[in-house]
Design a protein around this motif. Structure first.
Motif, PDB file in Angstrom:
ATOM      1  N   SER A 310       0.848  -1.191   0.000  1.00 33.00           N
ATOM      2  CA  SER A 310       0.000   0.000   0.000  1.00 33.00           C
ATOM      3  C   SER A 310       0.878   1.234   0.000  1.00 33.00           C
ATOM      4  CB  SER A 310      -0.935   0.014   1.215  1.00 33.00           C
ATOM      5  OG  SER A 310      -0.193   0.008   2.417  1.00 33.00           O
ATOM      6  N   ILE A 311       0.334   2.377  -0.436  1.00 32.33           N
ATOM      7  CA  ILE A 311       1.063   3.638  -0.521  1.00 32.33           C
ATOM      8  C   ILE A 311       0.736   4.486   0.695  1.00 32.33           C
ATOM      9  CG2 ILE A 311       1.463   5.716  -1.881  1.00 32.33           C
ATOM     10  CD1 ILE A 311       2.457   3.169  -3.196  1.00 32.33           C
ATOM     11  N   VAL A 312       1.745   5.075   1.282  1.00 36.45           N
ATOM     12  CA  VAL A 312       1.569   5.986   2.412  1.00 36.45           C
ATOM     13  C   VAL A 312       2.252   7.315   2.065  1.00 36.45           C
ATOM     14  CG1 VAL A 312       1.982   6.346   4.874  1.00 36.45           C
ATOM     15  CG2 VAL A 312       1.619   4.028   4.005  1.00 36.45           C
ATOM     16  N   PRO A 313       1.458   8.450   1.942  1.00 42.66           N
ATOM     17  CA  PRO A 313      -0.001   8.530   2.083  1.00 42.66           C
ATOM     18  C   PRO A 313      -0.706   7.988   0.849  1.00 42.66           C
ATOM     19  CG  PRO A 313       0.881  10.661   1.490  1.00 42.66           C
ATOM     20  CD  PRO A 313       2.067   9.768   1.688  1.00 42.66           C
ATOM     21  N   SER A 314      -1.906   7.542   1.044  1.00 44.77           N
ATOM     22  CA  SER A 314      -2.681   6.954  -0.044  1.00 44.77           C
ATOM     23  C   SER A 314      -2.891   7.958  -1.172  1.00 44.77           C
ATOM     24  CB  SER A 314      -4.032   6.472   0.501  1.00 44.77           C
ATOM     25  OG  SER A 314      -4.824   5.947  -0.535  1.00 44.77           O
ATOM     26  N   GLY A 315      -2.710   7.475  -2.408  1.00 42.90           N
ATOM     27  CA  GLY A 315      -2.961   8.308  -3.576  1.00 42.90           C
ATOM     28  C   GLY A 315      -1.812   9.182  -4.003  1.00 42.90           C
ATOM     29  N   ALA A 316      -0.685   9.143  -3.292  1.00 45.01           N
ATOM     30  CA  ALA A 316       0.440  10.001  -3.669  1.00 45.01           C
ATOM     31  C   ALA A 316       1.007   9.606  -5.027  1.00 45.01           C
ATOM     32  CB  ALA A 316       1.517   9.946  -2.600  1.00 45.01           C
ATOM     33  N   VAL A 317       1.043   8.303  -5.294  1.00 44.80           N
ATOM     34  CA  VAL A 317       1.514   7.777  -6.571  1.00 44.80           C
ATOM     35  C   VAL A 317       0.614   6.608  -6.951  1.00 44.80           C
ATOM     36  CG1 VAL A 317       3.934   8.473  -6.306  1.00 44.80           C
ATOM     37  CG2 VAL A 317       3.170   6.297  -5.364  1.00 44.80           C
ATOM     38  N   ALA A 318       0.810   6.072  -8.149  1.00 44.16           N
ATOM     39  CA  ALA A 318       0.023   4.924  -8.609  1.00 44.16           C
ATOM     40  C   ALA A 318       0.763   3.639  -8.271  1.00 44.16           C
ATOM     41  CB  ALA A 318      -0.214   5.022 -10.109  1.00 44.16           C
ATOM     42  N   LEU A 319       0.093   2.722  -7.521  1.00 44.15           N
ATOM     43  CA  LEU A 319       0.675   1.433  -7.157  1.00 44.15           C
ATOM     44  C   LEU A 319       0.369   0.437  -8.271  1.00 44.15           C
ATOM     45  CD1 LEU A 319       2.092  -0.304  -4.981  1.00 44.15           C
ATOM     46  CD2 LEU A 319      -0.186  -0.797  -4.065  1.00 44.15           C
ATOM     47  N   ASN A 320       1.393  -0.147  -8.863  1.00 42.48           N
ATOM     48  CA  ASN A 320       1.196  -1.033 -10.010  1.00 42.48           C
ATOM     49  C   ASN A 320       0.943  -2.484  -9.627  1.00 42.48           C
ATOM     50  OD1 ASN A 320       1.665   1.111 -11.821  1.00 42.48           O
ATOM     51  ND2 ASN A 320       3.876   0.832 -11.644  1.00 42.48           N
ATOM     52  N   LYS A 321       1.350  -2.921  -8.443  1.00 44.38           N
ATOM     53  CA  LYS A 321       1.128  -4.299  -8.008  1.00 44.38           C
ATOM     54  C   LYS A 321       0.845  -4.292  -6.515  1.00 44.38           C
ATOM     55  CE  LYS A 321       4.616  -7.215  -8.163  1.00 44.38           C
ATOM     56  NZ  LYS A 321       5.607  -8.209  -8.638  1.00 44.38           N
ATOM     57  N   ALA A 322      -0.352  -4.740  -6.142  1.00 46.13           N
ATOM     58  CA  ALA A 322      -0.778  -4.670  -4.739  1.00 46.13           C
ATOM     59  C   ALA A 322      -0.393  -5.910  -3.945  1.00 46.13           C
ATOM     60  CB  ALA A 322      -2.289  -4.454  -4.658  1.00 46.13           C
ATOM     61  N   THR A 323      -0.106  -7.040  -4.619  1.00 45.62           N
ATOM     62  CA  THR A 323       0.199  -8.291  -3.925  1.00 45.62           C
ATOM     63  C   THR A 323       1.271  -9.048  -4.697  1.00 45.62           C
ATOM     64  OG1 THR A 323      -2.027  -8.477  -3.022  1.00 45.62           O
ATOM     65  CG2 THR A 323      -0.734 -10.472  -3.080  1.00 45.62           C
ATOM     66  N   ASP A 324       2.152  -9.718  -3.956  1.00 44.03           N
ATOM     67  CA  ASP A 324       3.176 -10.556  -4.576  1.00 44.03           C
ATOM     68  C   ASP A 324       3.502 -11.687  -3.612  1.00 44.03           C
ATOM     69  OD1 ASP A 324       4.939 -11.432  -6.479  1.00 44.03           O
ATOM     70  OD2 ASP A 324       6.565 -10.072  -5.915  1.00 44.03           O
ATOM     71  N   SER A 325       4.078 -12.765  -4.136  1.00 44.73           N
ATOM     72  CA  SER A 325       4.489 -13.904  -3.306  1.00 44.73           C
ATOM     73  C   SER A 325       6.000 -14.017  -3.346  1.00 44.73           C
ATOM     74  CB  SER A 325       3.853 -15.207  -3.807  1.00 44.73           C
ATOM     75  OG  SER A 325       2.447 -15.171  -3.622  1.00 44.73           O
TER      76      SER A 325
END
Length: 636
Positions: A310-325
């Motif tokens: 997740s991005i802190v603070p939310s919305g500051a940039v675009a997160l391209n991948k929210a989950t990975d293993s």
């Protein structure tokens, strides 16, 4: 015939003669007429000799010539002398086909006991050995070597494994278990010889468990210890051996290790700075890649674990991948893209489902990452030189020691140094700038420097190439002043160009004109008269010293009062020519110096005097110019 020895041969001749005299007919057969009856002849016998008798018996003591890996035989050799008596302590040597069988002990020799019997064990040469052979025993009795032998057959030994046992059958992460397997021949433990048993498993192959690769049987059993190294899955342990057709295997349940931490590893670009969307730039990117690593309670990388971002603070940039293993190294990555606003942000990585009563989910955050334009802006483009007026009108500085160093500093719209490697191009209309490899430099931490040297040309000429620093083709730069070079530095991202300019003066080494006390015209009469001054007070005057082109003398030139008569120097300020940059216009642009002199003698004065002295200029290379002055000191 009395006292005559009769042999078997002479007796036969007498019988034949008697029979002949009788005509071969009368009398009883076999009767000797007129003589003694013959004795029965004896067959000659061979003298007796020593012997070695060889026999084979099995483990039960029964006669047998069937040899295998599971059924060794005992070879018995009985040594007797010529009188058929046992020979105790006789040394018996046994030999056989080494491809079929071997002896125990391996020397193949034994001593006969009191009964003349020597024994040795015969084993098959290998589990796969097969065929027929002969064992030979030899001994020396009374100087005579005697031998004996016996035949045997060898059958290949068929072996099998018992069930593979695990104790315990399930373990915790990083735990251990004991693995055992028996080697069987015809359903019975095979103990005749050691056999190497090989153990393997998928976790061992991948380096996530340890296990002895090869173990020799001990009394028919092979045993080893399995230790988990973070396999985190069920594992199949397999045992194999040469001569065993079917492998033995068993499943081991291994508990997965618990996660202990997630750690931030790095962000790319390494300067942790990306540019606003659409800004781009040399060596700049709008995308940041962040790498994290998950560790278990034994501080080892943990594979196959889900991590949420997740991005802190939310919305500051675009997160391209929210989950990975996590991969086999325990690593996960995510990327972000900048938006339209400069900002700073962090990326949080969370291991879901790790919360318990004493703490929340395991998580960590990255270092701060800056979103900025990254491109140089004109208002943050700074150009400077180490020295504005150099000794260069009649002196070439040479290729190794520059006359001056030109420095450039660049920053972006937020005052941050531009990215390393931003190229800067330099140009000059006099002298030479840069190096033989390139006429510029690439920034490091937002700045870079190049060398400037004095050489021809020393006067600007028409036809200067177009640069951001001049107005176009045919320009003679910003000044037609002789000896003043215009330096231009610029950079571009392909769309926008930023630039700056400065000057470097090629100063002459001699004073060509002196302007006293701000006069519009230089002094032409020497010595220069300063008029009258009270002998009770110091005389203060100013001079501007210029070279032949109306420019300042070389920076670092020292100014001093010398050769004073009836006067003494009080102060020269400044004592050296400073760095002076040419200004627009063609008027004199030399260095100004405030000079204070005083009359010698008692104060108050008792008599007027005429003072004479010189103002002396000495350049860094030692060129000297002296300007004579005169001054009348009066008494009130």
């Amino acid at each position: 015939m009395k006292n005559q020895k009769i042999t078997y041969g002479s007796l036969a001749l007498l019988l034949a003669a008697a029979l002949s005299a009788c005509g071969g007919g009368g009398g009883s057969p076999g009767t000797v007429v007129g003589g003694t009856a013959p004795t029965t002849p004896t067959t000659p016998t061979t003298p007796a000799s020593p012997t070695v008798g060889v026999s084979l018996v099995n483990a039960s003591g029964q006669a047998s010539n069937a040899l295998s890996g599971a059924t060794p035989l005992t070879v018995r050799a009985v040594v007797r002398d010529a009188a058929n008596q046992p020979v105790p302590n006789a040394l018996v040597t046994f030999t056989t086909d080494a491809d079929l069988a071997v002896f125990a002990p391996g020397a193949g020799t034994a001593l006969a006991d009191a009964s003349g019997t020597a024994t040795i064990t015969l084993r098959s040469a290998s589990l796969a050995a097969g065929g027929a052979g002969r064992v030979t025993a030899s001994a020396s009795v009374a100087g005579v070597t005697v031998t004996g032998d016996a035949a045997y057959s060898v059958n290949a030994t068929s072996l099998a494994f018992s069930a593979l046992t695990l104790a315990p059958t399930s373990i915790d992460a990083y735990g251990s278990t004991v693995i055992s397997v028996d080697l069987l021949a015809n359903g019975v433990k095979y103990t005749s010889q050691q056999v190497n048993v090989r153990f393997s498993s998928a976790c061992v192959t991948s380096g996530k468990a340890t296990l002895a690769a090869t173990v020799a049987t001990n009394n028919g059993t092979a045993q080893t210890v399995y230790r988990d190294q973070g396999c985190g899955n069920n594992d199949i342990i397999t045992a194999t051996a040469d001569g065993v057709a079917t492998a033995a295997s068993a499943a081991l349940a291994i508990a997965p290790p618990s996660a202990a931490s997630v750690q931030f590893v790095e962000a790319l670009p390494t300067d942790k700075s990306i540019v606003i969307r659409g800004q781009g730039g040399i060596n700049r990117t709008e995308t940041a890649t962040l790498r994290f690593r998950v560790f278990d309670v034994f501080d080892r990388p943990l594979a196959g674990r889900r991590v949420d971002f997740s991005i802190v603070p939310s919305g500051a940039v675009a997160l391209n991948k929210a989950t990975d293993s996590t991969d086999q190294n325990g690593e996960v990555i995510t990327t972000v893209n900048s938006l339209d606003v400069p900002t700073t942000f962090r990326v949080q990585a969370v291991l879901p489902g790790t919360a318990n009563a004493s703490r929340p989910d395991i998580s960590t955050t990255s270092d701060s990452i800056v979103v900025t334009t990254g491109l140089p802006v004109q208002r943050a483009f700074s150009l400077s030189v180490s020295q504005g007026n150099v000794d260069g009108w009649s002196f070439d500085s040479g290729p190794t020691t520059p006359a001056a160093t030109v420095n450039v500093l660049l920053a972006d719209n937020f005052g941050n140094p531009v990215a390393d490697g931003t190229p800067i191009v330099f140009q000059t209309n006099l002298g030479a700038i840069g190096s033989s490899s390139k006429g510029g430099c690439n920034t490091v931490n937002g700045g870079c420097s190049v060398a400037f040297r004095t050489q021809n040309p020393r006067v600007a000429a028409p036809g200067t190439p177009v640069t951001p620093c001049n107005s176009g083709a045919g320009s003679t730069a910003d000044t037609t002043r002789a000896g003043v070079a215009t330096i231009c530095a610029s950079t571009t991202d392909g769309l926008n160009t930023q630039f700056a300019k400065t000057t470097i003066t090629f100063s002459d080494e001699s004073v060509a004109a002196v302007y006293v006390n701000g006069a519009a015209s230089p002094s032409t009469v020497f010595p220069i008269s300063l008029g009258n001054a009270s002998a009770n007070e110091s005389k203060v005057f100013s001079v501007q010293l210029v070279d032949r082109n109306g420019n300042a003398l070389p920076a670092g030139t020292t100014i001093a009062v010398s050769g004073a008569v009836n006067a003494s120097s009080v102060e020269v300020a400044p004592e050296t020519v400073p760095s002076i940059f040419a200004a627009p216009g063609n008027g004199p642009q030399g260095s100004n110096h405030r000079i204070t002199v005083a009359a010698t003698g008692a104060k108050p004065c008792t008599a007027a005097s005429v003072a004479n002295f010189s103002v002396r200029a000495t350049t860094p290379r030692g060129a000297v110019t002296s300007i004579p002055f005169t001054l009348n000191f009066t008494c009130p």
